[in-house]
Design a protein around this motif. Structure first.
Motif, PDB file in Angstrom:
ATOM      1  N   GLY A  46       0.817  -1.207   0.000  1.00  0.00           N
ATOM      2  CA  GLY A  46       0.000   0.000   0.000  1.00  0.00           C
ATOM      3  C   GLY A  46       0.851   1.256   0.000  1.00  0.00           C
ATOM      4  N   GLU A  47       1.966   1.230   0.729  1.00  0.00           N
ATOM      5  CA  GLU A  47       2.881   2.368   0.748  1.00  0.00           C
ATOM      6  C   GLU A  47       3.414   2.682  -0.643  1.00  0.00           C
ATOM      7  N   ARG A  48       3.858   1.652  -1.341  1.00  0.00           N
ATOM      8  CA  ARG A  48       4.395   1.850  -2.695  1.00  0.00           C
ATOM      9  C   ARG A  48       3.330   2.425  -3.625  1.00  0.00           C
ATOM     10  N   ARG A  49       2.124   1.921  -3.531  1.00  0.00           N
ATOM     11  CA  ARG A  49       1.063   2.370  -4.427  1.00  0.00           C
ATOM     12  C   ARG A  49       0.604   3.791  -4.082  1.00  0.00           C
ATOM     13  N   LEU A  50       0.551   4.137  -2.798  1.00  0.00           N
ATOM     14  CA  LEU A  50       0.114   5.482  -2.434  1.00  0.00           C
ATOM     15  C   LEU A  50       1.158   6.524  -2.844  1.00  0.00           C
ATOM     16  N   ARG A  56       2.826  10.997   0.461  1.00  0.00           N
ATOM     17  CA  ARG A  56       4.133  11.087   1.096  1.00  0.00           C
ATOM     18  C   ARG A  56       4.545   9.732   1.651  1.00  0.00           C
ATOM     19  N   PRO A  57       5.838   9.403   1.582  1.00  0.00           N
ATOM     20  CA  PRO A  57       6.305   8.170   2.236  1.00  0.00           C
ATOM     21  C   PRO A  57       5.956   8.179   3.720  1.00  0.00           C
ATOM     22  N   GLY A  58       5.533   7.046   4.219  1.00  0.00           N
ATOM     23  CA  GLY A  58       5.190   6.913   5.634  1.00  0.00           C
ATOM     24  C   GLY A  58       3.737   7.131   5.948  1.00  0.00           C
ATOM     25  N   THR A  59       2.961   7.616   4.968  1.00  0.00           N
ATOM     26  CA  THR A  59       1.558   7.930   5.249  1.00  0.00           C
ATOM     27  C   THR A  59       0.728   6.680   5.521  1.00  0.00           C
ATOM     28  N   VAL A  60       0.988   5.603   4.786  1.00  0.00           N
ATOM     29  CA  VAL A  60       0.208   4.381   4.991  1.00  0.00           C
ATOM     30  C   VAL A  60       0.380   3.866   6.413  1.00  0.00           C
ATOM     31  N   LEU A  61       1.603   3.912   6.919  1.00  0.00           N
ATOM     32  CA  LEU A  61       1.825   3.480   8.294  1.00  0.00           C
ATOM     33  C   LEU A  61       1.130   4.419   9.271  1.00  0.00           C
ATOM     34  N   ASP A  62       1.148   5.718   8.984  1.00  0.00           N
ATOM     35  CA  ASP A  62       0.466   6.675   9.855  1.00  0.00           C
ATOM     36  C   ASP A  62      -1.033   6.390   9.915  1.00  0.00           C
ATOM     37  N   VAL A  63      -1.625   6.098   8.771  1.00  0.00           N
ATOM     38  CA  VAL A  63      -3.058   5.805   8.735  1.00  0.00           C
ATOM     39  C   VAL A  63      -3.339   4.441   9.367  1.00  0.00           C
ATOM     40  N   ALA A  64      -2.418   3.496   9.156  1.00  0.00           N
ATOM     41  CA  ALA A  64      -2.611   2.150   9.709  1.00  0.00           C
ATOM     42  C   ALA A  64      -2.650   2.144  11.229  1.00  0.00           C
ATOM     43  N   VAL A  65      -1.996   3.112  11.848  1.00  0.00           N
ATOM     44  CA  VAL A  65      -2.037   3.219  13.309  1.00  0.00           C
ATOM     45  C   VAL A  65      -3.483   3.340  13.786  1.00  0.00           C
ATOM     46  N   TRP A  66      -4.328   3.936  12.952  1.00  0.00           N
ATOM     47  CA  TRP A  66      -5.750   4.030  13.252  1.00  0.00           C
ATOM     48  C   TRP A  66      -6.530   2.852  12.674  1.00  0.00           C
ATOM     49  N   ALA A  67      -6.246   2.511  11.439  1.00  0.00           N
ATOM     50  CA  ALA A  67      -7.069   1.536  10.728  1.00  0.00           C
ATOM     51  C   ALA A  67      -6.927   0.113  11.270  1.00  0.00           C
ATOM     52  N   VAL A  68      -5.698  -0.303  11.587  1.00  0.00           N
ATOM     53  CA  VAL A  68      -5.484  -1.697  11.995  1.00  0.00           C
ATOM     54  C   VAL A  68      -6.179  -2.017  13.322  1.00  0.00           C
ATOM     55  N   PRO A  69      -5.995  -1.219  14.389  1.00  0.00           N
ATOM     56  CA  PRO A  69      -6.720  -1.537  15.632  1.00  0.00           C
ATOM     57  C   PRO A  69      -8.239  -1.508  15.452  1.00  0.00           C
ATOM     58  N   PHE A  70      -8.723  -0.502  14.712  1.00  0.00           N
ATOM     59  CA  PHE A  70     -10.158  -0.450  14.445  1.00  0.00           C
ATOM     60  C   PHE A  70     -10.603  -1.709  13.696  1.00  0.00           C
ATOM     61  N   GLY A  71      -9.807  -2.126  12.704  1.00  0.00           N
ATOM     62  CA  GLY A  71     -10.166  -3.294  11.922  1.00  0.00           C
ATOM     63  C   GLY A  71     -10.186  -4.576  12.730  1.00  0.00           C
ATOM     64  N   ILE A 131      -8.717   7.669  -2.396  1.00  0.00           N
ATOM     65  CA  ILE A 131      -7.363   7.485  -2.924  1.00  0.00           C
ATOM     66  C   ILE A 131      -6.607   6.468  -2.072  1.00  0.00           C
ATOM     67  N   PHE A 132      -6.733   6.598  -0.762  1.00  0.00           N
ATOM     68  CA  PHE A 132      -6.071   5.652   0.135  1.00  0.00           C
ATOM     69  C   PHE A 132      -6.612   4.236  -0.091  1.00  0.00           C
ATOM     70  N   ALA A 133      -7.936   4.109  -0.220  1.00  0.00           N
ATOM     71  CA  ALA A 133      -8.542   2.791  -0.412  1.00  0.00           C
ATOM     72  C   ALA A 133      -8.066   2.142  -1.702  1.00  0.00           C
ATOM     73  N   ASP A 134      -7.975   2.918  -2.774  1.00  0.00           N
ATOM     74  CA  ASP A 134      -7.482   2.371  -4.037  1.00  0.00           C
ATOM     75  C   ASP A 134      -6.042   1.886  -3.915  1.00  0.00           C
ATOM     76  N   ALA A 135      -5.232   2.623  -3.151  1.00  0.00           N
ATOM     77  CA  ALA A 135      -3.825   2.263  -3.003  1.00  0.00           C
ATOM     78  C   ALA A 135      -3.648   0.953  -2.239  1.00  0.00           C
ATOM     79  N   VAL A 136      -4.446   0.739  -1.217  1.00  0.00           N
ATOM     80  CA  VAL A 136      -4.234  -0.434  -0.350  1.00  0.00           C
ATOM     81  C   VAL A 136      -5.058  -1.641  -0.774  1.00  0.00           C
ATOM     82  N   ALA A 137      -5.931  -1.511  -1.768  1.00  0.00           N
ATOM     83  CA  ALA A 137      -6.862  -2.591  -2.119  1.00  0.00           C
ATOM     84  C   ALA A 137      -6.179  -3.918  -2.410  1.00  0.00           C
ATOM     85  N   PRO A 138      -5.211  -3.997  -3.350  1.00  0.00           N
ATOM     86  CA  PRO A 138      -4.627  -5.320  -3.618  1.00  0.00           C
ATOM     87  C   PRO A 138      -3.858  -5.881  -2.437  1.00  0.00           C
ATOM     88  N   GLY A 139      -3.229  -5.008  -1.654  1.00  0.00           N
ATOM     89  CA  GLY A 139      -2.511  -5.486  -0.482  1.00  0.00           C
ATOM     90  C   GLY A 139      -3.434  -6.082   0.558  1.00  0.00           C
TER      91      GLY A 139
END
Length: 304
Positions: A46-50, A56-71, A131-139
């Motif tokens: 997802g990082e590579r695709r975003l 910006r590099p690192g954004t997927v991890l920043d968002v994942a800090v919220w998304a993963v626990p919620f998920g 945009i974020f959802a499209d980037a992380v979809a295949p991952g």
């Protein structure tokens, strides 16, 4: 030579003799390791695709800090809600609802509540959620495939008995100390299978990898944007899950007569994804993630 090769290939797929190892008093659970590995793959890809889309590099991890626990919370809540009788019915174990390490995550709850966490993270870091959802979809769908390996270690989510050459061997697992049956935490001491069944977890694993390939190819060919790559993932996944779910024999909540609840949910979500694909704007939106405000946590981390 062909006869020798045929003799070397097993007639069925063996299951691991256990799904838990102990490092002293600490249990190392294969199911948890598979979930962690899947999340790692999703974050990396997802990082590579975003970044390729203007993030910006690192954004997927920043968002994942919220998304993963919620998920994770959402996935567990969905599982407990749809299999409530296991925990709160007659003879149920209410505390088992908290034991996520024993398996039991519902993808629908994970995506729904994980999406809420992603929305919060995206707002904080200046990324539109589509945009974020499209980037992380295949991952995400590859992460689901890796997670299905945990079902193999747990000897769960399989189908009817079969004589097909890819049938899955199921063993009786016991606690070596007591000899009592322990399907999740025990060890198979007898190599003789008690059943040979359809490995529905493997069917879904292969299907998920195919869906990931379709998402990537469609994204390249049609320059999908506005959440449409994510919708292709959802439509593809639910199409396969609809049929694979009907093959499973594990206990499940039944609705509309005698349909497994996940069959019905798959059909509803599939219809919603197809409708979104038809109605969403075509093409890919232009995007350049704004720099974080001076003095923010993100700026401090990038300057360190």
């Amino acid at each position: 030579m062909l006869a020798t090769l045929a003799a070397a290939v097993p007639a069925t797929i063996p299951s691991p003799d256990r799904g838990v190892w102990h490092l002293g008093p600490i249990p190392i659970r294969a199911y948890a390791l598979c979930i962690i590995a899947g999340i790692g793959i999703a974050l990396w890809w997802g990082e590579r695709r975003l970044v390729a889309r203007g993030g910006r590099p690192g954004t997927v991890l920043d968002v994942a800090v919220w998304a993963v626990p919620f998920g994770l919370v959402g996935g567990r809540l969905y599982h407990v809600a749809t299999d409530w009788h296991v925990y709160f019915g007659p003879g149920g174990d209410p505390l088992g609802a908290l034991q996520i390490w024993n398996g039991g995550l519902g993808i629908w709850g994970a995506i729904a509540l994980g999406g809420v966490g992603a929305w919060i993270g995206c707002r904080r870091h200046g990324v539109p959620l589509p945009i974020f959802a499209d980037a992380v979809a295949p991952g995400i769908v590859v992460a689901q495939a890796v997670g299905r390996l945990g079902n193999w270690f747990n000897q769960e989510l399989y189908g009817e008995p079969t004589t097909l050459p890819w049938g899955l061997e199921i063993y009786r697992r016991v606690d070596p100390a007591t000899g009592l049956e322990d399907a999740l935490g025990g060890v198979a001491l007898d190599p003789t299978p008690i059943a040979v069944v359809h490995p529905t977890f493997l069917y879904e694993l292969v299907w998920n990898l195919a869906v990931a390939a379709v998402v990537v190819l469609a994204d390249r060919r049609f320059r999908l944007g506005h959440g449409r790559a994510f919708a292709v993932y959802v439509a593809g996944y639910t199409l396969g899950r609809f049929f694979i779910e009907m093959m499973r024999t594990d206990p499940a909540t039944r609705v509309l007569g005698d349909l497994r609840i996940n069959v019905v949910v798959s059909a509803v979500v599939f219809a919603g994804a197809v409708a979104y694909l038809a109605l969403a704007p075509k093409g890919r939106e232009e995007f350049a993630q704004p720099d974080p405000p001076a003095g923010s946590e993100t700026t401090e981390r990038e300057d360190a």
